[in-house]
Design a protein around this motif. Structure first.
Motif, PDB file in Angstrom:
ATOM      1  N   ASP A  16     -12.652 -57.568 -10.219  1.00 44.26           N
ATOM      2  CA  ASP A  16     -11.429 -58.165 -10.756  1.00 44.26           C
ATOM      3  C   ASP A  16     -10.227 -57.736  -9.902  1.00 44.26           C
ATOM      4  O   ASP A  16     -10.029 -56.538  -9.678  1.00 44.26           O
ATOM      5  N   PRO A  17      -9.407 -58.679  -9.418  1.00 44.76           N
ATOM      6  CA  PRO A  17      -8.266 -58.335  -8.559  1.00 44.76           C
ATOM      7  C   PRO A  17      -7.276 -57.362  -9.216  1.00 44.76           C
ATOM      8  O   PRO A  17      -6.716 -56.498  -8.545  1.00 44.76           O
ATOM      9  N   ARG A  18      -7.063 -57.481 -10.524  1.00 46.84           N
ATOM     10  CA  ARG A  18      -6.126 -56.555 -11.195  1.00 46.84           C
ATOM     11  C   ARG A  18      -6.684 -55.134 -11.215  1.00 46.84           C
ATOM     12  O   ARG A  18      -5.950 -54.184 -10.983  1.00 46.84           O
ATOM     13  N   ARG A  19      -7.972 -54.997 -11.500  1.00 50.81           N
ATOM     14  CA  ARG A  19      -8.585 -53.668 -11.468  1.00 50.81           C
ATOM     15  C   ARG A  19      -8.595 -53.123 -10.037  1.00 50.81           C
ATOM     16  O   ARG A  19      -8.366 -51.938  -9.820  1.00 50.81           O
ATOM     17  N   TRP A  20      -8.848 -54.000  -9.056  1.00 53.86           N
ATOM     18  CA  TRP A  20      -8.835 -53.569  -7.654  1.00 53.86           C
ATOM     19  C   TRP A  20      -7.472 -52.984  -7.292  1.00 53.86           C
ATOM     20  O   TRP A  20      -7.383 -51.928  -6.687  1.00 53.86           O
ATOM     21  N   ARG A  21      -6.397 -53.673  -7.692  1.00 56.96           N
ATOM     22  CA  ARG A  21      -5.045 -53.183  -7.397  1.00 56.96           C
ATOM     23  C   ARG A  21      -4.789 -51.837  -8.080  1.00 56.96           C
ATOM     24  O   ARG A  21      -4.157 -50.956  -7.501  1.00 56.96           O
ATOM     25  N   LYS A  22      -5.265 -51.660  -9.307  1.00 52.20           N
ATOM     26  CA  LYS A  22      -5.093 -50.382 -10.013  1.00 52.20           C
ATOM     27  C   LYS A  22      -5.819 -49.255  -9.285  1.00 52.20           C
ATOM     28  O   LYS A  22      -5.271 -48.162  -9.115  1.00 52.20           O
ATOM     29  N   HIS A  24      -6.669 -49.247  -6.102  1.00 48.60           N
ATOM     30  CA  HIS A  24      -5.999 -49.068  -4.811  1.00 48.60           C
ATOM     31  C   HIS A  24      -4.724 -48.235  -4.966  1.00 48.60           C
ATOM     32  O   HIS A  24      -4.477 -47.313  -4.186  1.00 48.60           O
ATOM     33  N   ARG A  25      -3.909 -48.533  -5.982  1.00 47.96           N
ATOM     34  CA  ARG A  25      -2.678 -47.763  -6.227  1.00 47.96           C
ATOM     35  C   ARG A  25      -3.004 -46.307  -6.550  1.00 47.96           C
ATOM     36  O   ARG A  25      -2.341 -45.389  -6.060  1.00 47.96           O
ATOM     37  N   ASP A  64     -18.316 -53.283 -11.453  1.00 49.04           N
ATOM     38  CA  ASP A  64     -17.748 -52.682 -10.248  1.00 49.04           C
ATOM     39  C   ASP A  64     -18.666 -51.608  -9.676  1.00 49.04           C
ATOM     40  O   ASP A  64     -19.557 -51.113 -10.358  1.00 49.04           O
TER      41      ASP A  64
END
Length: 98
Positions: A16-22, A24-25, A64
């Protein structure tokens, strides 16, 4: 008290792109970004456990995949890295001025 740091390679495949961004941050605050979903970290055991717990709260364990690879003690491990293109720079232990 002596805190032994280990060198870790953290790689992830987050669906999921939102989980990926979390993820990554979160990783940007922990290690050095090498490639899209790959980080190089130098951590004490305590920081490693905190990172593992935090990332475990973010990812979906049924969708994931996250790998944390322990490369050994940071001060005594001899990293043998082949880099084509941009040079690879291992994380050095440096004094922190607060």
């Amino acid at each position: 008290m002596i805190f032994v740091e280990h060198t870790y390679l953290v790689c992830y495949d987050i669906r999921d792109p939102r989980r990926w961004r979390k993820v990554h941050r979160a990783m940007k605050g922990i290690g050095e970004w090498l490639q899209l979903s790959v980080f190089h970290c130098r951590l004490t055991r305590e920081k490693h456990l905190r990172m593992q717990d935090h990332l475990g709260e973010i990812i979906n364990r049924s969708e994931d995949h996250l790998l944390i690879i322990d490369l050994g003690p940071a001060d005594s491990v001899s990293l043998r890295v082949q880099s084509i293109g941009k040079p690879f720079e291992p994380i050095r232990k440096e004094a922190v001025v607060v």
